[in-house]
Design an enzyme around this catalytic site. Sequence first.
Site, mmCIF file in Angstrom:
data_model
loop_
_atom_site.group_PDB
_atom_site.id
_atom_site.type_symbol
_atom_site.label_atom_id
_atom_site.label_comp_id
_atom_site.label_asym_id
_atom_site.label_seq_id
_atom_site.Cartn_x
_atom_site.Cartn_y
_atom_site.Cartn_z
ATOM 1 N N GLY A 2 0.825 -1.209 0.000
ATOM 2 C CA GLY A 2 0.000 0.000 0.000
ATOM 3 C C GLY A 2 0.852 1.248 0.000
ATOM 4 N N GLY A 4 0.247 5.624 0.686
ATOM 5 C CA GLY A 4 -0.657 6.736 0.942
ATOM 6 C C GLY A 4 0.128 8.022 1.060
ATOM 7 N N ASP A 115 -8.707 11.576 9.342
ATOM 8 C CA ASP A 115 -8.642 11.030 7.981
ATOM 9 C C ASP A 115 -9.423 9.713 7.892
ATOM 10 O OD1 ASP A 115 -7.953 11.143 5.311
ATOM 11 O OD2 ASP A 115 -6.012 10.178 5.575
#
Length: 275
Positions: A2, A4, A115
């Site tokens: 991942g 971000g 978030d």
Amino acid sequence: IGRGAGGVVYKGILSDQRHAAIKRLYDAKQGEGEFLAEVSIIGRLNHMNLIEMWGYCAEGNHRLLVCEYMGNGSLEENLSSNTLDWSKRYNIALGVARVLAYLHEECLEWILHCDIKPQNILLDASYQPKVADFGLSKLLNRDNLHSNSTVSMIRGTRGYMAPEWVYNLPITSKVDVYSYGIVLLQMITGKSPTTGVQSIDGEESHNGRLVTWVREKRSATSWLEQIMDPAIKTNYDERKMDLLARVALDCVEEKKDSRPTMSQVVEMLQSHETN
């Protein structure tokens, strides 16, 4: 596995054969003392719907977080691959509400996540949700809630951000409530809030078209059928679906004082869970 805004996530295997998610943070500008203080607070948090942190590294410019690995990936991935039936979605909504109520109201520090979005909600082997990624979170002293004005940098993700960020209003736990409401709408409709986000004087609108579209449908008699993700099909509890949609719309009210607290959301969702 991942990537971000805050860093890259790798999958690793520890010496005791546990599978771990290891996040390497991009921003090493934060002082080591500040990083260690935040890590120690996150390390003390304990909730079944919160990702467990197993360790960390703060060495020179390196900042690593070692957390438990979630085999079923993120809520985002599961929504796009249609693996979630109605009951799984309701349980995810309730689990995320519980952990946000814990962060906002039960911790000694006043913790805002800042978030909340489907990418930061991970699912374990039995599809229980675990909230992850405190890269943007704000730890505030409960005794001095006026320190909320110190949240100067805009935090969060386009499409999920409360109006307060755009209009430079004081930031409170209600920013997480707003983001949570958007996530609920996404789980109900299957539509992403970031498609069709309009621009206002160069600023991205905080509520795109998703909220407006659902509100417009609400006056129709069979409004749930019109907004519902086709992947859910007909196998759902209509009372619970109606409740979830109404809670979502309460959470995305423009004025923060009109939004419920997360503990009120938990009460509303639990009231139907046993019925």
